[in-house]
Write a protein that holds these residues in place. Structure first.
Motif, PDB file in Angstrom:
ATOM      1  N   ALA A  25      37.696   4.920 -12.666  1.00  0.00           N
ATOM      2  CA  ALA A  25      37.949   4.150 -11.447  1.00  0.00           C
ATOM      3  C   ALA A  25      37.127   2.865 -11.417  1.00  0.00           C
ATOM      4  N   THR A  26      35.892   2.923 -11.921  1.00  0.00           N
ATOM      5  CA  THR A  26      35.044   1.729 -11.946  1.00  0.00           C
ATOM      6  C   THR A  26      35.597   0.688 -12.910  1.00  0.00           C
ATOM      7  N   ILE A  27      36.038   1.129 -14.086  1.00  0.00           N
ATOM      8  CA  ILE A  27      36.632   0.191 -15.047  1.00  0.00           C
ATOM      9  C   ILE A  27      37.880  -0.455 -14.455  1.00  0.00           C
ATOM     10  N   LEU A  28      38.712   0.344 -13.799  1.00  0.00           N
ATOM     11  CA  LEU A  28      39.922  -0.199 -13.179  1.00  0.00           C
ATOM     12  C   LEU A  28      39.572  -1.168 -12.050  1.00  0.00           C
ATOM     13  N   LEU A  29      38.549  -0.842 -11.278  1.00  0.00           N
ATOM     14  CA  LEU A  29      38.126  -1.729 -10.198  1.00  0.00           C
ATOM     15  C   LEU A  29      37.600  -3.055 -10.742  1.00  0.00           C
ATOM     16  N   TYR A  30      36.741  -3.000 -11.746  1.00  0.00           N
ATOM     17  CA  TYR A  30      36.200  -4.226 -12.333  1.00  0.00           C
ATOM     18  C   TYR A  30      37.300  -5.077 -12.966  1.00  0.00           C
ATOM     19  N   ALA A  31      38.249  -4.415 -13.634  1.00  0.00           N
ATOM     20  CA  ALA A  31      39.342  -5.166 -14.248  1.00  0.00           C
ATOM     21  C   ALA A  31      40.203  -5.843 -13.179  1.00  0.00           C
ATOM     22  N   GLY A  32      40.521  -5.109 -12.109  1.00  0.00           N
ATOM     23  CA  GLY A  32      41.331  -5.689 -11.046  1.00  0.00           C
ATOM     24  C   GLY A  32      40.627  -6.822 -10.326  1.00  0.00           C
ATOM     25  N   VAL A  33      39.339  -6.629 -10.008  1.00  0.00           N
ATOM     26  CA  VAL A  33      38.589  -7.682  -9.318  1.00  0.00           C
ATOM     27  C   VAL A  33      38.418  -8.906 -10.216  1.00  0.00           C
ATOM     28  N   ALA A  34      38.185  -8.676 -11.513  1.00  0.00           N
ATOM     29  CA  ALA A  34      38.034  -9.800 -12.439  1.00  0.00           C
ATOM     30  C   ALA A  34      39.327 -10.601 -12.545  1.00  0.00           C
ATOM     31  N   LEU A  35      40.458  -9.910 -12.648  1.00  0.00           N
ATOM     32  CA  LEU A  35      41.741 -10.612 -12.710  1.00  0.00           C
ATOM     33  C   LEU A  35      42.020 -11.368 -11.421  1.00  0.00           C
ATOM     34  N   PHE A  36      41.775 -10.719 -10.287  1.00  0.00           N
ATOM     35  CA  PHE A  36      42.046 -11.377  -9.015  1.00  0.00           C
ATOM     36  C   PHE A  36      41.148 -12.591  -8.804  1.00  0.00           C
ATOM     37  N   LEU A 129      38.064   2.002   4.065  1.00  0.00           N
ATOM     38  CA  LEU A 129      38.140   0.680   4.692  1.00  0.00           C
ATOM     39  C   LEU A 129      38.388  -0.407   3.651  1.00  0.00           C
ATOM     40  N   PHE A 130      37.739  -0.302   2.498  1.00  0.00           N
ATOM     41  CA  PHE A 130      37.964  -1.285   1.434  1.00  0.00           C
ATOM     42  C   PHE A 130      39.390  -1.192   0.884  1.00  0.00           C
ATOM     43  N   MET A 131      39.947   0.012   0.846  1.00  0.00           N
ATOM     44  CA  MET A 131      41.322   0.144   0.381  1.00  0.00           C
ATOM     45  C   MET A 131      42.280  -0.583   1.327  1.00  0.00           C
ATOM     46  N   LEU A 132      42.063  -0.438   2.643  1.00  0.00           N
ATOM     47  CA  LEU A 132      42.888  -1.161   3.609  1.00  0.00           C
ATOM     48  C   LEU A 132      42.713  -2.666   3.465  1.00  0.00           C
ATOM     49  N   ALA A 133      41.471  -3.095   3.203  1.00  0.00           N
ATOM     50  CA  ALA A 133      41.217  -4.528   3.013  1.00  0.00           C
ATOM     51  C   ALA A 133      41.942  -5.058   1.780  1.00  0.00           C
ATOM     52  N   ALA A 217      43.104  -3.179  -7.979  1.00  0.00           N
ATOM     53  CA  ALA A 217      41.959  -2.835  -7.126  1.00  0.00           C
ATOM     54  C   ALA A 217      42.356  -1.806  -6.076  1.00  0.00           C
ATOM     55  N   VAL A 218      43.564  -1.914  -5.531  1.00  0.00           N
ATOM     56  CA  VAL A 218      44.047  -0.912  -4.572  1.00  0.00           C
ATOM     57  C   VAL A 218      44.149   0.458  -5.238  1.00  0.00           C
ATOM     58  N   ILE A 219      44.700   0.486  -6.450  1.00  0.00           N
ATOM     59  CA  ILE A 219      44.806   1.757  -7.187  1.00  0.00           C
ATOM     60  C   ILE A 219      43.415   2.330  -7.457  1.00  0.00           C
ATOM     61  N   ALA A 220      42.457   1.459  -7.801  1.00  0.00           N
ATOM     62  CA  ALA A 220      41.086   1.918  -8.041  1.00  0.00           C
ATOM     63  C   ALA A 220      40.477   2.515  -6.780  1.00  0.00           C
ATOM     64  N   MET A 221      40.746   1.900  -5.613  1.00  0.00           N
ATOM     65  CA  MET A 221      40.233   2.444  -4.361  1.00  0.00           C
ATOM     66  C   MET A 221      40.835   3.813  -4.064  1.00  0.00           C
ATOM     67  N   TYR A 224      39.153   6.237  -6.326  1.00  0.00           N
ATOM     68  CA  TYR A 224      37.822   6.548  -5.810  1.00  0.00           C
ATOM     69  C   TYR A 224      37.889   7.520  -4.638  1.00  0.00           C
ATOM     70  N   LEU A 225      38.879   7.354  -3.776  1.00  0.00           N
ATOM     71  CA  LEU A 225      39.015   8.274  -2.640  1.00  0.00           C
ATOM     72  C   LEU A 225      39.234   9.703  -3.122  1.00  0.00           C
ATOM     73  N   MET A 226      40.053   9.878  -4.146  1.00  0.00           N
ATOM     74  CA  MET A 226      40.269  11.219  -4.695  1.00  0.00           C
ATOM     75  C   MET A 226      38.986  11.775  -5.301  1.00  0.00           C
ATOM     76  N   VAL A 227      38.270  10.939  -6.044  1.00  0.00           N
ATOM     77  CA  VAL A 227      37.023  11.385  -6.676  1.00  0.00           C
ATOM     78  C   VAL A 227      35.983  11.741  -5.618  1.00  0.00           C
ATOM     79  N   LEU A 228      35.831  10.864  -4.615  1.00  0.00           N
ATOM     80  CA  LEU A 228      34.828  11.102  -3.579  1.00  0.00           C
ATOM     81  C   LEU A 228      35.171  12.335  -2.745  1.00  0.00           C
ATOM     82  N   SER A 229      36.462  12.543  -2.487  1.00  0.00           N
ATOM     83  CA  SER A 229      36.864  13.741  -1.737  1.00  0.00           C
ATOM     84  C   SER A 229      36.544  15.005  -2.524  1.00  0.00           C
ATOM     85  N   ALA A 230      36.795  14.952  -3.840  1.00  0.00           N
ATOM     86  CA  ALA A 230      36.464  16.103  -4.680  1.00  0.00           C
ATOM     87  C   ALA A 230      34.955  16.336  -4.720  1.00  0.00           C
ATOM     88  N   ASN A 231      34.180  15.265  -4.818  1.00  0.00           N
ATOM     89  CA  ASN A 231      32.722  15.404  -4.822  1.00  0.00           C
ATOM     90  C   ASN A 231      32.214  15.963  -3.499  1.00  0.00           C
TER      91      ASN A 231
END
Length: 271
Positions: A25-36, A129-133, A217-221, A224-231
């Motif tokens: 999820a972090t790699i996907l987030l960094y890739a999405g934010v870098a592209l955007f 909240l970040f996913m909605l943003a 970035a939306v997909i990464a969020m 992350y929600l799935m990972v955090l819910s599992a944790n």
């Protein structure tokens, strides 16, 4: 041979403690934010050049809020997004490591459940909240893609239909006020030069890539929600298990004390 086996077991233990779901999820987030951020910044710069070169627009003197000032504001927002989500990705990775079995073995069940449960719940709310943003950012990024698609379509139609007189008025996109007339038609020399230049095509594709980055970035969020819910569920169950173990050990200790007391009483009575 023993040292090699010990090193191998240590490596296996370290690899087992890596939160792979959070890492992906972090790699996907960094890739999405870098592209955007990267493509969005360059696309905005290309938009400024197109407006100044082909639409003959100039910056308004003073502190007036024109399209160029808005583009500068968007660039600073991009800088803030890049810095903020770089730090946020690191924090989520730390949270992922915090709830792995390696940290559990290091600090014990009690510390990971009391701290990790609160941290996971906080990150779940913040990530939602970040996913909605990011959904809003994705919708907003689709607007320049739509504008450039219309402009690209007009350029394409002029090459297919001879003698077609098509015009593009910036007022219909809200770029300029109603009182200003910034219109460019296919019969003008500026329009032909703009369609033949690589700058228009490059800016259009940069906005498309920026839109794809926002979607990533939306997909990464969501990931992350799935990972955090599992944790969170993991530390919640660990907390319940810890309470059960405490109650069980306390009952066993009480039974042991009762059994010891009765044994002493029997021994005293026999004596």
């Amino acid at each position: 041979m023993t040292d090699v086996e010990g090193c191998f077991e240590c490596c296996i233990k370290c690899l087992g403690g890596i939160p792979y779901a959070s890492l992906i999820a972090t790699i996907l987030l960094y890739a999405g934010v870098a592209l955007f951020c990267g493509c969005g910044h360059e696309a905005l710069s290309g938009t400024v050049n197109i407006l100044q070169t082909y639409f003959e627009m100039a910056r308004t003197a003073g502190d007036a809020l024109d399209v160029f000032t808005m583009i500068d504001i968007f660039k600073y927002v991009i800088y803030g997004i890049a810095a903020a989500f770089f730090v946020y990705g690191i924090l989520l990775m730390v949270e992922g490591f915090f709830t792995t079995g390696a940290i559990k073995d290091l600090y014990g069940d009690f510390k990971i459940t009391t701290c990790g449960r609160c941290v996971s719940a906080w990150f779940i709310m913040l990530t939602y909240l970040f996913m909605l943003a990011w959904l809003g950012v994705t919708a907003f990024t689709s607007l320049p893609v739509y504008m450039y698609f219309n402009l690209w379509t007009i350029c394409r139609n002029t090459t297919l239909v001879e003698g077609a007189n098509l015009c593009l008025d910036l007022r219909q996109f809200g770029i300029v006020t109603i009182g200003e007339e910034k219109k460019i038609c296919t019969v003008s020399e500026n329009f032909l030069r703009m369609c033949e230049s690589t700058e228009l095509n490059m800016t259009f594709h940069l906005f498309i890539v920026a839109l794809a980055g926002a979607g990533a970035a939306v997909i990464a969020m969501v990931h992350y929600l799935m990972v955090l819910s599992a944790n969170w569920a993991y530390v919640k169950d660990a907390c319940r298990m810890q309470k059960y173990e405490d109650i069980k050990s306390k009952e066993e200790q009480e039974l042991h004390d009762i059994h010891s007391t009765r044994s002493k009483e029997r021994l005293n009575a026999y004596t």
